[in-house]
Design an enzyme around this catalytic site. Structure first.
Site, PDB file in Angstrom:
ATOM      1  N   CYS A  33       0.792  -1.218  -0.035  1.00  0.00           N
ATOM      2  CA  CYS A  33       0.075  -0.045  -0.067  1.00  0.00           C
ATOM      3  C   CYS A  33       0.975   1.342  -0.178  1.00  0.00           C
ATOM      4  CB  CYS A  33      -0.896  -0.025   1.394  1.00  0.00           C
ATOM      5  SG  CYS A  33      -0.090  -0.140   2.754  1.00  0.00           S
ATOM      6  N   ASP A  35       2.434   2.378   2.577  1.00  0.00           N
ATOM      7  CA  ASP A  35       2.405   3.332   3.831  1.00  0.00           C
ATOM      8  C   ASP A  35       3.556   3.263   4.486  1.00  0.00           C
ATOM      9  OD1 ASP A  35      -0.057   4.232   2.893  1.00  0.00           O
ATOM     10  OD2 ASP A  35      -1.239   3.045   4.353  1.00  0.00           O
ATOM     11  N   CYS A  59      -2.528   5.645   5.602  1.00  0.00           N
ATOM     12  CA  CYS A  59      -4.012   5.788   5.400  1.00  0.00           C
ATOM     13  C   CYS A  59      -4.343   6.259   6.733  1.00  0.00           C
ATOM     14  CB  CYS A  59      -4.498   4.504   5.133  1.00  0.00           C
ATOM     15  SG  CYS A  59      -4.586   3.136   6.412  1.00  0.00           S
ATOM     16  N   CYS A 103      -3.015  -2.420   8.851  1.00  0.00           N
ATOM     17  CA  CYS A 103      -2.445  -1.070   8.900  1.00  0.00           C
ATOM     18  C   CYS A 103      -2.267  -1.232  10.562  1.00  0.00           C
ATOM     19  CB  CYS A 103      -3.783  -0.143   8.961  1.00  0.00           C
ATOM     20  SG  CYS A 103      -4.618  -0.384   7.341  1.00  0.00           S
TER      21      CYS A 103
HETATM   22 FE1  FES Z   1      -1.530   0.672   4.087  1.00  0.00          FE
HETATM   23 FE2  FES Z   1      -3.405   1.171   5.897  1.00  0.00          FE
HETATM   24  S1  FES Z   1      -3.777   0.973   3.817  1.00  0.00           S
HETATM   25  S2  FES Z   1      -1.317   0.878   6.293  1.00  0.00           S
END
Ligand code: FES
Length: 146
Positions: A33, A35, A59, A103
């Protein structure tokens, strides 16, 4: 879809920032993702976590879980901080939607990475702590260090 607590910690995140000369810093990411989360720990000589701050590029659920994770480890011993798992963070937030569970894994791994950094700097071993992965998405293989 999100609990009130998640929304609260997303909109008013606690402990955002950096700690200068932190006792331990941990950064982990999820390549899937994109992040990234960084956790700073200030640990006293008595082994108590005096302060904890975070920076998260990610996110809303990642922001909320890092905020709650920092609240949960503050004032705790290292042993107690080891018990702050992603499940404990999710429970404290009254749950996360299934697609957002990963997450909360970032928060657990970022705490572990910061504790690992602290242990390495002090030449100590922390019971139950394994070398953290820089990328929680990779299975077994180590990811790139951000
Ligand atoms: Fe990647 Fe939340 S979508 S940490």
């Amino acid at each position: 879809m999100y609990s009130e607590k998640v929304m609260d910690h997303f909109q008013n995140p606690r402990n955002v920032g950096e700690i200068e000369n932190a006792s331990g810093v941990g950064t982990v990411g999820n390549a899937k993702c994109g992040d990234i989360m960084r956790i700073y720990l200030d640990i006293g000589e008595d082994g108590i976590i005096r302060d904890c701050k975070f920076k998260t590029f990610g996110c809303g659920a990642a922001v909320a879980t890092s905020s709650m994770a920092t609240e949960l480890v503050k004032g705790k011993s290292i042993g107690e901080a080891m018990k702050v798992t992603n499940k404990a963070v999710m429970d404290a937030l009254d749950g996360l939607p299934p697609v957002k569970v990963h997450c909360s894994l970032l928060a657990e791994e970022a705490i572990h990475a910061a504790l690992w950094d602290y242990a390495e700097k002090h030449g100590i071993e922390i019971e139950g702590l394994e070398k953290p992965k820089a990328d929680i998405h990779e299975d077994g293989e180590e990811g790139e260090v951000y």
